[in-house]
Scaffold this motif. Structure first.
Motif, PDB file in Angstrom:
ATOM      1  N   VAL A 499      17.185   1.385   5.202  1.00 28.27           N
ATOM      2  CA  VAL A 499      17.779   2.586   5.780  1.00 28.27           C
ATOM      3  C   VAL A 499      18.381   2.275   7.150  1.00 28.27           C
ATOM      4  N   ALA A 500      17.655   1.456   7.937  1.00 28.48           N
ATOM      5  CA  ALA A 500      18.108   1.149   9.293  1.00 28.48           C
ATOM      6  C   ALA A 500      19.404   0.349   9.303  1.00 28.48           C
ATOM      7  N   VAL A 501      19.531  -0.658   8.420  1.00 27.55           N
ATOM      8  CA  VAL A 501      20.736  -1.487   8.464  1.00 27.55           C
ATOM      9  C   VAL A 501      21.969  -0.715   8.016  1.00 27.55           C
ATOM     10  N   ALA A 502      21.775   0.412   7.340  1.00 29.48           N
ATOM     11  CA  ALA A 502      22.914   1.262   6.986  1.00 29.48           C
ATOM     12  C   ALA A 502      23.376   2.117   8.153  1.00 29.48           C
ATOM     13  N   GLY A 503      22.610   2.100   9.258  1.00 30.75           N
ATOM     14  CA  GLY A 503      22.990   2.855  10.445  1.00 30.75           C
ATOM     15  C   GLY A 503      22.240   4.146  10.639  1.00 30.75           C
ATOM     16  N   ALA A 504      21.249   4.422   9.758  1.00 34.68           N
ATOM     17  CA  ALA A 504      20.481   5.662   9.850  1.00 34.68           C
ATOM     18  C   ALA A 504      19.146   5.421  10.556  1.00 34.68           C
ATOM     19  N   THR A 505      18.534   6.496  11.028  1.00 32.31           N
ATOM     20  CA  THR A 505      17.225   6.433  11.668  1.00 32.31           C
ATOM     21  C   THR A 505      16.153   6.796  10.653  1.00 32.31           C
ATOM     22  N   PRO A 506      15.244   5.879  10.308  1.00 34.68           N
ATOM     23  CA  PRO A 506      14.176   6.196   9.342  1.00 34.68           C
ATOM     24  C   PRO A 506      13.253   7.268   9.905  1.00 34.68           C
ATOM     25  N   VAL A 507      12.914   8.292   9.085  1.00 36.37           N
ATOM     26  CA  VAL A 507      12.123   9.406   9.619  1.00 36.37           C
ATOM     27  C   VAL A 507      10.906   9.782   8.781  1.00 36.37           C
ATOM     28  N   ALA A 508      10.882   9.509   7.474  1.00 38.11           N
ATOM     29  CA  ALA A 508       9.764   9.992   6.657  1.00 38.11           C
ATOM     30  C   ALA A 508       9.689   9.222   5.351  1.00 38.11           C
ATOM     31  N   VAL A 509       8.492   9.277   4.733  1.00 37.80           N
ATOM     32  CA  VAL A 509       8.181   8.466   3.561  1.00 37.80           C
ATOM     33  C   VAL A 509       7.708   9.337   2.406  1.00 37.80           C
ATOM     34  N   THR A 510       8.111   8.986   1.183  1.00 43.36           N
ATOM     35  CA  THR A 510       7.436   9.420  -0.029  1.00 43.36           C
ATOM     36  C   THR A 510       7.030   8.156  -0.766  1.00 43.36           C
ATOM     37  N   ASP A 511       6.039   8.262  -1.643  1.00 42.36           N
ATOM     38  CA  ASP A 511       5.618   7.053  -2.339  1.00 42.36           C
ATOM     39  C   ASP A 511       5.315   7.353  -3.796  1.00 42.36           C
ATOM     40  N   CYS A 512       5.289   6.295  -4.598  1.00 41.44           N
ATOM     41  CA  CYS A 512       4.905   6.376  -5.997  1.00 41.44           C
ATOM     42  C   CYS A 512       4.052   5.141  -6.265  1.00 41.44           C
ATOM     43  N   LEU A 513       2.752   5.334  -6.421  1.00 41.31           N
ATOM     44  CA  LEU A 513       1.796   4.240  -6.444  1.00 41.31           C
ATOM     45  C   LEU A 513       1.383   3.948  -7.882  1.00 41.31           C
ATOM     46  N   ASN A 514       1.817   2.812  -8.410  1.00 38.16           N
ATOM     47  CA  ASN A 514       1.613   2.454  -9.810  1.00 38.16           C
ATOM     48  C   ASN A 514       0.571   1.342  -9.919  1.00 38.16           C
ATOM     49  N   SER A 560      -3.676  -5.320 -16.734  1.00 44.99           N
ATOM     50  CA  SER A 560      -3.038  -4.327 -15.866  1.00 44.99           C
ATOM     51  C   SER A 560      -1.727  -4.872 -15.328  1.00 44.99           C
ATOM     52  N   ILE A 561      -0.833  -3.951 -14.981  1.00 40.28           N
ATOM     53  CA  ILE A 561       0.385  -4.353 -14.279  1.00 40.28           C
ATOM     54  C   ILE A 561       0.002  -4.902 -12.902  1.00 40.28           C
ATOM     55  N   ARG A 562       0.915  -5.649 -12.301  1.00 44.38           N
ATOM     56  CA  ARG A 562       0.714  -5.992 -10.903  1.00 44.38           C
ATOM     57  C   ARG A 562       0.794  -4.705 -10.074  1.00 44.38           C
ATOM     58  N   PRO A 563      -0.052  -4.589  -9.048  1.00 41.58           N
ATOM     59  CA  PRO A 563      -0.012  -3.361  -8.233  1.00 41.58           C
ATOM     60  C   PRO A 563       1.389  -3.149  -7.665  1.00 41.58           C
ATOM     61  N   THR A 564       1.929  -1.953  -7.890  1.00 45.06           N
ATOM     62  CA  THR A 564       3.328  -1.688  -7.547  1.00 45.06           C
ATOM     63  C   THR A 564       3.444  -0.406  -6.733  1.00 45.06           C
ATOM     64  N   PRO A 565       3.178  -0.501  -5.431  1.00 47.51           N
ATOM     65  CA  PRO A 565       3.395   0.673  -4.581  1.00 47.51           C
ATOM     66  C   PRO A 565       4.867   0.775  -4.187  1.00 47.51           C
ATOM     67  N   LEU A 566       5.496   1.811  -4.681  1.00 47.71           N
ATOM     68  CA  LEU A 566       6.908   2.050  -4.382  1.00 47.71           C
ATOM     69  C   LEU A 566       7.003   2.955  -3.166  1.00 47.71           C
ATOM     70  N   VAL A 567       7.819   2.558  -2.199  1.00 45.07           N
ATOM     71  CA  VAL A 567       7.984   3.347  -0.977  1.00 45.07           C
ATOM     72  C   VAL A 567       9.422   3.837  -0.889  1.00 45.07           C
ATOM     73  N   GLY A 568       9.563   5.151  -0.773  1.00 46.67           N
ATOM     74  CA  GLY A 568      10.871   5.757  -0.540  1.00 46.67           C
ATOM     75  C   GLY A 568      10.985   6.175   0.908  1.00 46.67           C
ATOM     76  N   MET A 569      12.062   5.762   1.556  1.00 46.29           N
ATOM     77  CA  MET A 569      12.266   6.072   2.981  1.00 46.29           C
ATOM     78  C   MET A 569      13.480   6.976   3.142  1.00 46.29           C
ATOM     79  N   LEU A 570      13.308   8.042   3.912  1.00 41.96           N
ATOM     80  CA  LEU A 570      14.405   8.947   4.260  1.00 41.96           C
ATOM     81  C   LEU A 570      14.878   8.621   5.665  1.00 41.96           C
ATOM     82  N   GLY A 571      16.185   8.509   5.823  1.00 38.38           N
ATOM     83  CA  GLY A 571      16.775   8.315   7.136  1.00 38.38           C
ATOM     84  C   GLY A 571      17.804   9.392   7.425  1.00 38.38           C
ATOM     85  N   ILE A 572      18.059   9.623   8.701  1.00 40.35           N
ATOM     86  CA  ILE A 572      19.066  10.605   9.125  1.00 40.35           C
ATOM     87  C   ILE A 572      20.143   9.881   9.917  1.00 40.35           C
ATOM     88  N   ILE A 573      21.395  10.202   9.630  1.00 43.04           N
ATOM     89  CA  ILE A 573      22.519   9.661  10.391  1.00 43.04           C
ATOM     90  C   ILE A 573      23.374  10.839  10.848  1.00 43.04           C
TER      91      ILE A 573
END
Length: 752
Positions: A499-514, A560-573
């Motif tokens: 998110v940061a390299v696109a020029g936005a400011t990271p502000v909050a997280v959602t996750d999906c933990l598999n 079992s699958i390998r532990p797969t914590p997916l992190v979604g980051m929201l940024g604001i520009i």
């Protein structure tokens, strides 16, 4: 004949299929104790789906509470909604807010790939609608078995078509995502979907059934037999490839109905005729009624025989459990009912009053005049058992960490390095994804600013000011397998950095933990370490977790699958015109490497591809302070318009970043590697690094900016109007040949 409450009192010893519905014996006993009698068939159906792992998080909620201890504040202000609501809501300024969330639909997508994936998209879209928002974009993170495995050729095309067809028909751009291939996902693919929506502050909705005498209205599609015990049961049991008992009917999606539902719901909001709203997801009517009632200030009475049915032969228990799609429940005042119905009729959306908010604290359900459910809704929606599953650090983790990839043979011969750069680029996890992403509409609605293959997706949300949001989804199961605490922080770091390299400011997280089975103490250790890693990482990066999803029982047989914590980051520009694309753009631009490179090959793509799937050692060490410094540089550089491009360094290191920046930009590059071992400089996956290009006129100002924030910077070379990647003194790669090889793997595997 339905099993009534009176009959349940009079027949306490009647045998019931609690085990077949996924309940443990002690859970069934607990239900009897809560009710003071045996449950009716309808009550047993409700408790079984609502107390399932998928709906209640009974094995994981003791850990998830740690997220609530994080500061509920973003760099733009306090959260407007967070954990416990349908989706997190973040103030982005100008009177606007954004809501976003990710969820899984893994097991249904193995049983029926197209419909499983499609209804996963539909479900997360309705979560966003339920907050009062217009959905504006979707993303997905997918994981499959080996690319060339037979079942991957069955599952992958169906999943991709399901995601694409549903999103495209809704008119929602798919702006980004991730696709992984690994043997542990064979027989258990991952389908994680994210949706983002925008709303005005005053339009925010919460799912609370308040106001005695207010009406409960079901609107949308009719209820059918599809999806009975679907996600709630599939995602809560050990999943075997054989055995019909583990294969309940997967939901069937109708994206055109969902599109009507979106527009109808938004008009209902605008007309001010909804007091509360709840989507129908896993557990169907059981979920919608119990959650609305438990969150409100009264009880609820529902007449189940008023529910419109596609199959008139459904038993009341089946109606309560059905996960048929494209349905919503609203709480409406009697005075607003006529207008509510007019709006639904205008959009050709069926709407039926099925109950009302009552005095007291009971959820009462009748079937043809007979009482079949009489429960405290809070016990259904929130009082599931809190399972303290055994936790044990795996005995295999120390030998795995000792077998460090840093000790594998490394060649610094130019021709061998060229071969390895190419091998990584054409590997299944780094090759071109166009076969997948070209099936998604990335630009529908006309506000997409960045989309695949960019590091982050970006959407303009306000045409006047140019205000926009950026999103990224990231997971690296190889890192998490080596060390779940560090692996979780590395996924968080990569999503933050994208998110940061696109020029936005990271502000909050959602996750999906598999994760795998909660009955495996090693899996629960991985899960608990992941939560600790995310909590510590979010605290250091100053980004709150707004909500998310846990998916357990992801295994095939005993694997079992390998532990797969997916992190979604929201940024604001603040102005999307200042965005930074990922690929090289202008011949003559200087090429710089930001950040410090160390010998960190554990869990790397180089280790996997060059050393035949080897996995060992420790993953790279997260550098959270350095990530924040890099993000500050990128935000300032975007605001001043200094950079032509910026690409994060992650999987595949500098090698892959160069390949993607050249192939996507259709230009070449000439560079000299910094001092150090060439193989380490090319393939290390040290975090907090980026590859940037910029015109000479911006060079002095940008390097001063890096110095101000103490971000190391090294000039590598320049962008060329040529068809080559030239690493001085080592090798030259022809981009046309590389492109042909890079584009081939997925189409070739799918054609077979």
């Amino acid at each position: 004949m339905a099993d009534t409450v009176e009959n349940a009192r009079n027949t306490p010893d009647l045998g019931q299929p609690w085990a077949e519905l996924g309940l443990a014996e002690d859970e069934y006993s607990r239900i009897r104790k809560i009710l003071g009698r045996r449950p009716t068939g309808g009550e047993l159906a409700m408790y079984s789906v609502m107390w399932s792992e998928h709906c209640s998080y009974k094995s994981s909620k003791i850990y998830l509470k740690k997220f609530g201890a994080l500061p509920q504040e973003t760099p733009r202000g306090p959260l407007m909604a967070g954990i416990g609501d349908n989706a997190g809501v973040v103030d982005i300024g100008h009177g606007l807010a954004v809501t976003f969330k990710a969820e899984s639909h893994n097991h249904p997508s193995y049983v029926e790939p197209h419909q499983g994936a499609a209804t996963g998209v539909g479900g997360i879209v309705r979560d966003i609608m339920a907050m009062g928002a217009r959905p504006i974009g979707v993303m997905n993170a997918l994981a499959f078995g080996p690319l060339n495995a037979p079942d991957t050729a069955r599952v992958l095309p169906g999943v991709v078509s399901g995601v694409g067809d549903y999103g495209n028909c809704l008119g929602l751009p798919t702006i980004g995502g991730q696709t992984l291939f690994d043997p542990t996902y064979y027989g258990n693919p991952l389908v994680n979907a994210l949706c983002v929506g925008v709303l005005r502050h005053e339009d925010l909705q919460f799912a609370k059934a308040s106001g005695i005498g207010n009406l409960v209205v079901l609107f949308g599609a009719a209820t059918g037999g599809d999806g009975i015990g679907g996600a709630s049961i599939l995602a809560s049991e050990s999943f075997e490839s054989e055995g019909e008992s583990k294969r309940p009917s997967v939901q069937v999606g109708d994206p055109f109905m969902e599109k009507l539902l979106i527009e109808c719901t938004l008009e209902l909001f605008n007309a001010g005729v909804c007091e509360a709203l709840q989507d129908f997801g896993a557990a169907g009517i059981s979920c919608a009624t119990s959650e609305l009632a438990s969150a409100g200030d009264g009880g609820m009475h529902v007449e189940l025989d008023l529910v419109p049915l596609r199959d008139p032969n459904l038993a009341p228990e089946e109606i309560l459990m059905s996960e048929s799609q494209e349905r919503m429940a609203a709480v409406v005042t009697p005075a607003n009912l006529e207008r509510f119905m007019e709006i639904c009729e205008h959009w050709d959306v069926a709407a039926t009053v099925i109950g009302e908010v009552t005095d007291g604290d009971r959820l009462l359900v009748d079937w043809h005049g007979e009482r079949i459910v009489d429960v405290d809704p809070h016990t259904v929606a929130h009082d599931s058992p809190e399972l303290h599953m055994p936790v044990a650090r795996p005995d295999w983790i120390d030998p795995l960490n000792a077998d460090h990839a840093n000790n594998l043979p490394r060649s610094n011969d130019g021709s061998e390095l060229a071969r390895q750069v190419t091998a990584l680029a054409v590997s299944s996890n780094l090759c071109d994804r166009s076969w997948i992403t070209d099936q998604y509409d990335r630009f529908v609605r006309g506000n997409t600013v960045l989309a695949q293959p960019e590091d982050a997706g970006m959407i303009r949300v306000d045409e006047e000011s140019g205000l926009g949001i950026a999103l990224s989804l990231d997971a690296n199961p190889r890192y998490t397998m080596l060390n779940p605490y560090l692996g979780a922080q590395l996924a968080l770091s990569e999503s933050y950095r994208n998110v940061a390299v696109a020029g936005a400011t990271p502000v909050a997280v959602t996750d999906c933990l598999n994760y795998g089975s909660p009955y495996d103490p090693n899996v629960m250790w991985q899960f608990s370490e992941t939560i600790l890693g995310l909590v510590d990482g979010c605290r250091n990066l100053e980004v709150p977790v707004t909500g998310g999803n846990v998916s357990l029982h992801n295994r095939t047989g005993d694997r079992s699958i390998r532990p797969t914590p997916l992190v979604g980051m929201l940024g604001i520009i603040d102005d999307v015109t200042t965005r930074i694309p990922a690929s090289f753009a202008h011949p003559g631009d200087a090429v710089l490497l930001l950040g410090e490179t160390r010998l960190e090959l554990g869990g790397s793509a180089w280790e996997d591809v060059i050393h035949d799937g080897h996995l060992g050692g420790m993953p790279p060490m997260p550098k959270l302070a350095a990530e924040k410094a890099l993000a500050a540089v990128m935000a300032a550089a975007a605001g001043e318009g200094l950079l032509s491009s910026a690409h994060d360094l992650s999987e595949g290191g500098l090698s892959q970043a160069l390949v993607e920046a050249c192939l996507d930009g259709r230009v070449g590059v000439s560079l000299t590697l910094p001092e150090g071992e060439p193989s380490v400089m090319l393939f290390s996956e040290t975090p907090a690094r980026a590859l940037v290009s910029l015109p000479g006129t911006a060079y002095q100002r940008f390097t001063a900016l890096c110095a101000e924030h103490r971000v190391p910077v090294a000039r590598l070379g320049e962008v060329l109007d040529s068809g080559e990647i030239e690493v001085q003194g080592l090798f030259t790669l022809d981009l046309d040949e590389l492109r042909t090889a890079w584009e081939a793997p997925i189409p070739a595997a799918m054609e077979v």
